[in-house]
Design a protein around this motif. Sequence first.
Motif, PDB file in Angstrom:
ATOM      1  N   MET A  46       0.842  -1.197   0.000  1.00  0.00           N
ATOM      2  CA  MET A  46       0.000   0.000   0.000  1.00  0.00           C
ATOM      3  C   MET A  46       0.879   1.249   0.000  1.00  0.00           C
ATOM      4  SD  MET A  46      -3.132  -1.059  -0.006  1.00  0.00           S
ATOM      5  CE  MET A  46      -4.142   0.269   0.583  1.00  0.00           C
ATOM      6  N   THR A  47       0.422   2.254  -0.772  1.00  0.00           N
ATOM      7  CA  THR A  47       1.204   3.471  -0.873  1.00  0.00           C
ATOM      8  C   THR A  47       0.569   4.617  -0.082  1.00  0.00           C
ATOM      9  OG1 THR A  47      -0.008   4.070  -2.874  1.00  0.00           O
ATOM     10  CG2 THR A  47       2.059   2.871  -3.156  1.00  0.00           C
ATOM     11  N   SER A  48      -0.493   4.310   0.638  1.00  0.00           N
ATOM     12  CA  SER A  48      -1.212   5.346   1.367  1.00  0.00           C
ATOM     13  C   SER A  48      -0.360   5.946   2.481  1.00  0.00           C
ATOM     14  CB  SER A  48      -2.498   4.753   1.950  1.00  0.00           C
ATOM     15  OG  SER A  48      -3.046   5.623   2.897  1.00  0.00           O
ATOM     16  N   GLU A  49      -0.545   7.267   2.674  1.00  0.00           N
ATOM     17  CA  GLU A  49       0.128   7.957   3.771  1.00  0.00           C
ATOM     18  C   GLU A  49      -0.815   8.128   4.961  1.00  0.00           C
ATOM     19  OE1 GLU A  49       3.300   8.755   3.672  1.00  0.00           O
ATOM     20  OE2 GLU A  49       3.456   7.940   1.654  1.00  0.00           O
ATOM     21  N   ILE A  50      -1.975   7.481   4.904  1.00  0.00           N
ATOM     22  CA  ILE A  50      -3.013   7.769   5.884  1.00  0.00           C
ATOM     23  C   ILE A  50      -2.606   7.320   7.282  1.00  0.00           C
ATOM     24  CG2 ILE A  50      -4.303   5.610   5.690  1.00  0.00           C
ATOM     25  CD1 ILE A  50      -6.834   7.479   5.558  1.00  0.00           C
ATOM     26  N   ASN A  51      -3.056   8.078   8.261  1.00  0.00           N
ATOM     27  CA  ASN A  51      -2.859   7.733   9.659  1.00  0.00           C
ATOM     28  C   ASN A  51      -3.993   6.806  10.088  1.00  0.00           C
ATOM     29  OD1 ASN A  51      -2.621   7.612  12.405  1.00  0.00           O
ATOM     30  ND2 ASN A  51      -2.530   9.836  12.727  1.00  0.00           N
ATOM     31  N   ASP A  52      -3.638   5.583  10.504  1.00  0.00           N
ATOM     32  CA  ASP A  52      -4.658   4.607  10.874  1.00  0.00           C
ATOM     33  C   ASP A  52      -5.401   4.991  12.149  1.00  0.00           C
ATOM     34  OD1 ASP A  52      -3.973   3.210   8.679  1.00  0.00           O
ATOM     35  OD2 ASP A  52      -3.082   1.488   9.704  1.00  0.00           O
ATOM     36  N   ASP A  53      -4.933   6.035  12.855  1.00  0.00           N
ATOM     37  CA  ASP A  53      -5.622   6.501  14.047  1.00  0.00           C
ATOM     38  C   ASP A  53      -6.774   7.446  13.708  1.00  0.00           C
ATOM     39  OD1 ASP A  53      -3.892   5.066  15.668  1.00  0.00           O
ATOM     40  OD2 ASP A  53      -2.483   6.742  15.848  1.00  0.00           O
ATOM     41  N   GLU A  54      -6.939   7.742  12.435  1.00  0.00           N
ATOM     42  CA  GLU A  54      -8.008   8.635  11.988  1.00  0.00           C
ATOM     43  C   GLU A  54      -8.935   7.883  11.040  1.00  0.00           C
ATOM     44  OE1 GLU A  54      -8.502  11.658  12.983  1.00  0.00           O
ATOM     45  OE2 GLU A  54      -6.630  12.019  14.077  1.00  0.00           O
ATOM     46  N   PRO A  55     -10.234   8.200  11.062  1.00  0.00           N
ATOM     47  CA  PRO A  55     -11.147   7.517  10.139  1.00  0.00           C
ATOM     48  C   PRO A  55     -10.849   7.859   8.684  1.00  0.00           C
ATOM     49  CG  PRO A  55     -12.278   9.297  11.302  1.00  0.00           C
ATOM     50  CD  PRO A  55     -10.929   9.166  11.926  1.00  0.00           C
ATOM     51  N   LEU A  56     -11.160   6.934   7.803  1.00  0.00           N
ATOM     52  CA  LEU A  56     -11.014   7.164   6.368  1.00  0.00           C
ATOM     53  C   LEU A  56     -12.224   7.911   5.819  1.00  0.00           C
ATOM     54  CD1 LEU A  56      -9.222   6.446   3.874  1.00  0.00           C
ATOM     55  CD2 LEU A  56     -10.693   4.433   3.566  1.00  0.00           C
ATOM     56  N   LEU A  57     -13.381   7.596   6.364  1.00  0.00           N
ATOM     57  CA  LEU A  57     -14.641   8.189   5.912  1.00  0.00           C
ATOM     58  C   LEU A  57     -15.452   8.572   7.141  1.00  0.00           C
ATOM     59  CD1 LEU A  57     -16.093   8.439   3.029  1.00  0.00           C
ATOM     60  CD2 LEU A  57     -17.471   6.489   3.792  1.00  0.00           C
ATOM     61  N   ARG A  58     -16.020   9.768   7.103  1.00  0.00           N
ATOM     62  CA  ARG A  58     -16.865  10.226   8.221  1.00  0.00           C
ATOM     63  C   ARG A  58     -18.199  10.691   7.640  1.00  0.00           C
ATOM     64  NH1 ARG A  58     -13.509  13.787  10.837  1.00  0.00           N
ATOM     65  NH2 ARG A  58     -12.919  12.292  12.453  1.00  0.00           N
ATOM     66  N   VAL A  59     -19.274  10.071   8.091  1.00  0.00           N
ATOM     67  CA  VAL A  59     -20.614  10.352   7.579  1.00  0.00           C
ATOM     68  C   VAL A  59     -21.438  10.927   8.715  1.00  0.00           C
ATOM     69  CG1 VAL A  59     -22.666   9.351   6.483  1.00  0.00           C
ATOM     70  CG2 VAL A  59     -20.392   8.418   5.969  1.00  0.00           C
ATOM     71  N   SER A  60     -22.103  12.054   8.465  1.00  0.00           N
ATOM     72  CA  SER A  60     -22.844  12.735   9.520  1.00  0.00           C
ATOM     73  C   SER A  60     -24.208  13.203   9.010  1.00  0.00           C
ATOM     74  CB  SER A  60     -22.039  13.933  10.021  1.00  0.00           C
ATOM     75  OG  SER A  60     -22.738  14.629  11.016  1.00  0.00           O
ATOM     76  N   GLY A  61     -25.267  12.659   9.600  1.00  0.00           N
ATOM     77  CA  GLY A  61     -26.630  13.127   9.315  1.00  0.00           C
ATOM     78  C   GLY A  61     -27.043  13.013   7.866  1.00  0.00           C
ATOM     79  N   LEU A  62     -26.613  11.964   7.187  1.00  0.00           N
ATOM     80  CA  LEU A  62     -26.871  11.845   5.748  1.00  0.00           C
ATOM     81  C   LEU A  62     -28.321  11.446   5.486  1.00  0.00           C
ATOM     82  CD1 LEU A  62     -25.189  12.034   3.092  1.00  0.00           C
ATOM     83  CD2 LEU A  62     -25.129   9.545   3.131  1.00  0.00           C
ATOM     84  N   SER A  63     -29.001  12.218   4.654  1.00  0.00           N
ATOM     85  CA  SER A  63     -30.389  11.937   4.287  1.00  0.00           C
ATOM     86  C   SER A  63     -30.580  12.142   2.793  1.00  0.00           C
ATOM     87  CB  SER A  63     -31.366  12.852   5.036  1.00  0.00           C
ATOM     88  OG  SER A  63     -31.265  12.679   6.439  1.00  0.00           O
ATOM     89  N   LYS A  64     -31.455  11.320   2.211  1.00  0.00           N
ATOM     90  CA  LYS A  64     -31.838  11.480   0.811  1.00  0.00           C
ATOM     91  C   LYS A  64     -33.338  11.240   0.703  1.00  0.00           C
ATOM     92  CE  LYS A  64     -31.525  11.817  -3.709  1.00  0.00           C
ATOM     93  NZ  LYS A  64     -31.235  13.118  -4.359  1.00  0.00           N
ATOM     94  N   PHE A  65     -34.041  12.251   0.196  1.00  0.00           N
ATOM     95  CA  PHE A  65     -35.490  12.146   0.023  1.00  0.00           C
ATOM     96  C   PHE A  65     -35.832  12.249  -1.457  1.00  0.00           C
ATOM     97  CE2 PHE A  65     -34.744  14.152   4.198  1.00  0.00           C
ATOM     98  CZ  PHE A  65     -35.353  13.225   5.017  1.00  0.00           C
ATOM     99  N   TYR A  66     -36.813  11.469  -1.852  1.00  0.00           N
ATOM    100  CA  TYR A  66     -37.361  11.552  -3.214  1.00  0.00           C
ATOM    101  C   TYR A  66     -38.777  12.103  -3.082  1.00  0.00           C
ATOM    102  CZ  TYR A  66     -33.625   8.132  -4.035  1.00  0.00           C
ATOM    103  OH  TYR A  66     -32.422   7.470  -4.087  1.00  0.00           O
ATOM    104  N   GLY A  67     -38.892  13.433  -3.036  1.00  0.00           N
ATOM    105  CA  GLY A  67     -40.178  14.024  -2.719  1.00  0.00           C
ATOM    106  C   GLY A  67     -40.538  13.681  -1.281  1.00  0.00           C
ATOM    107  N   ALA A  68     -41.705  13.049  -1.092  1.00  0.00           N
ATOM    108  CA  ALA A  68     -42.129  12.665   0.256  1.00  0.00           C
ATOM    109  C   ALA A  68     -41.554  11.314   0.668  1.00  0.00           C
ATOM    110  CB  ALA A  68     -43.658  12.614   0.313  1.00  0.00           C
ATOM    111  N   ARG A  69     -40.951  10.611  -0.259  1.00  0.00           N
ATOM    112  CA  ARG A  69     -40.452   9.268   0.046  1.00  0.00           C
ATOM    113  C   ARG A  69     -39.035   9.353   0.614  1.00  0.00           C
ATOM    114  NH1 ARG A  69     -37.834   4.939  -2.422  1.00  0.00           N
ATOM    115  NH2 ARG A  69     -37.505   6.025  -4.415  1.00  0.00           N
ATOM    116  N   VAL A  70     -38.788   8.557   1.645  1.00  0.00           N
ATOM    117  CA  VAL A  70     -37.470   8.526   2.289  1.00  0.00           C
ATOM    118  C   VAL A  70     -36.585   7.511   1.582  1.00  0.00           C
ATOM    119  CG1 VAL A  70     -36.216   8.007   4.419  1.00  0.00           C
ATOM    120  CG2 VAL A  70     -38.442   9.161   4.529  1.00  0.00           C
ATOM    121  N   GLY A  71     -35.415   7.958   1.102  1.00  0.00           N
ATOM    122  CA  GLY A  71     -34.415   7.029   0.595  1.00  0.00           C
ATOM    123  C   GLY A  71     -33.552   6.532   1.755  1.00  0.00           C
TER     124      GLY A  71
END
Length: 263
Positions: free
Chosen positions: A1-26
Amino acid sequence: MTSEINDDEPLLRVSGLSKFYGARVGCEDVSFELWPGEVLAVVGESGSGKTTLLNCLATRLIPSSGNVSYRMRDAEMRDIYRLSEAERRFLMRTDWGFVHQNPADGLRMTVSAGANVGERLMAVGERNYGSIRGTATDWLGRVEIAADRVDDEPRAFSGGMRQRLQIARNLVTHPRLVFMDEPTGGLDVSVQARLLDLLRGLVADLGLSAIVVTHDLAVARLLSHRMMVMKDGRVIEHGLTDRVLDDPHAPYTQLLVSSILQV
């Protein structure tokens, strides 16, 4: 692997993600972190919101609200929806992979197997034909496709071989994050088992992070460290995979697990 990432930190952070199709909840109010080398399974019945969530995370859909940040190779956390279109396309061609349920959606069916893998290498700057062909052939071997099939088109392959080719195409650039949408769906049981074994080995060998959408709890148990259960667009249970499957807390999760056990 060539990544420089610090394994003590998350790779992806998701917060309050919502998707609506009109009145329908995705999907609605989804939050979690994904760590380097971690595999997260997102499970639920058809219509639970898991595919909508995956497509939002992979920038195939733009959410109605919420935030998704990704730690780039320079260790900077970036909001993926604020990346330019060119930056997002580059990310999808290099640092991310996307394995479709139907491999025809993730392959170019009218060019050779070798060319399908080679295109990803060219996206990261490889230009030497011999090197590209050699690496492509090597990767075909890693996904159990014979070297003498390198010039065959995917339409000449079985469903299982197409899926393995799609995996090779995605992993050849050593991405750090791979999205998988029902990767064993539509395959017969013996082919599924072989593919799962292959996937588990590759994910471990490459230290990949992955988000796997599946309705199959056996797939989740075999591939993932952690699991989210979705119902009606919301996450109703989230925890270590073995804990969720062996000691489910939510009634819906209990029902899912017991229905599998009774089959």
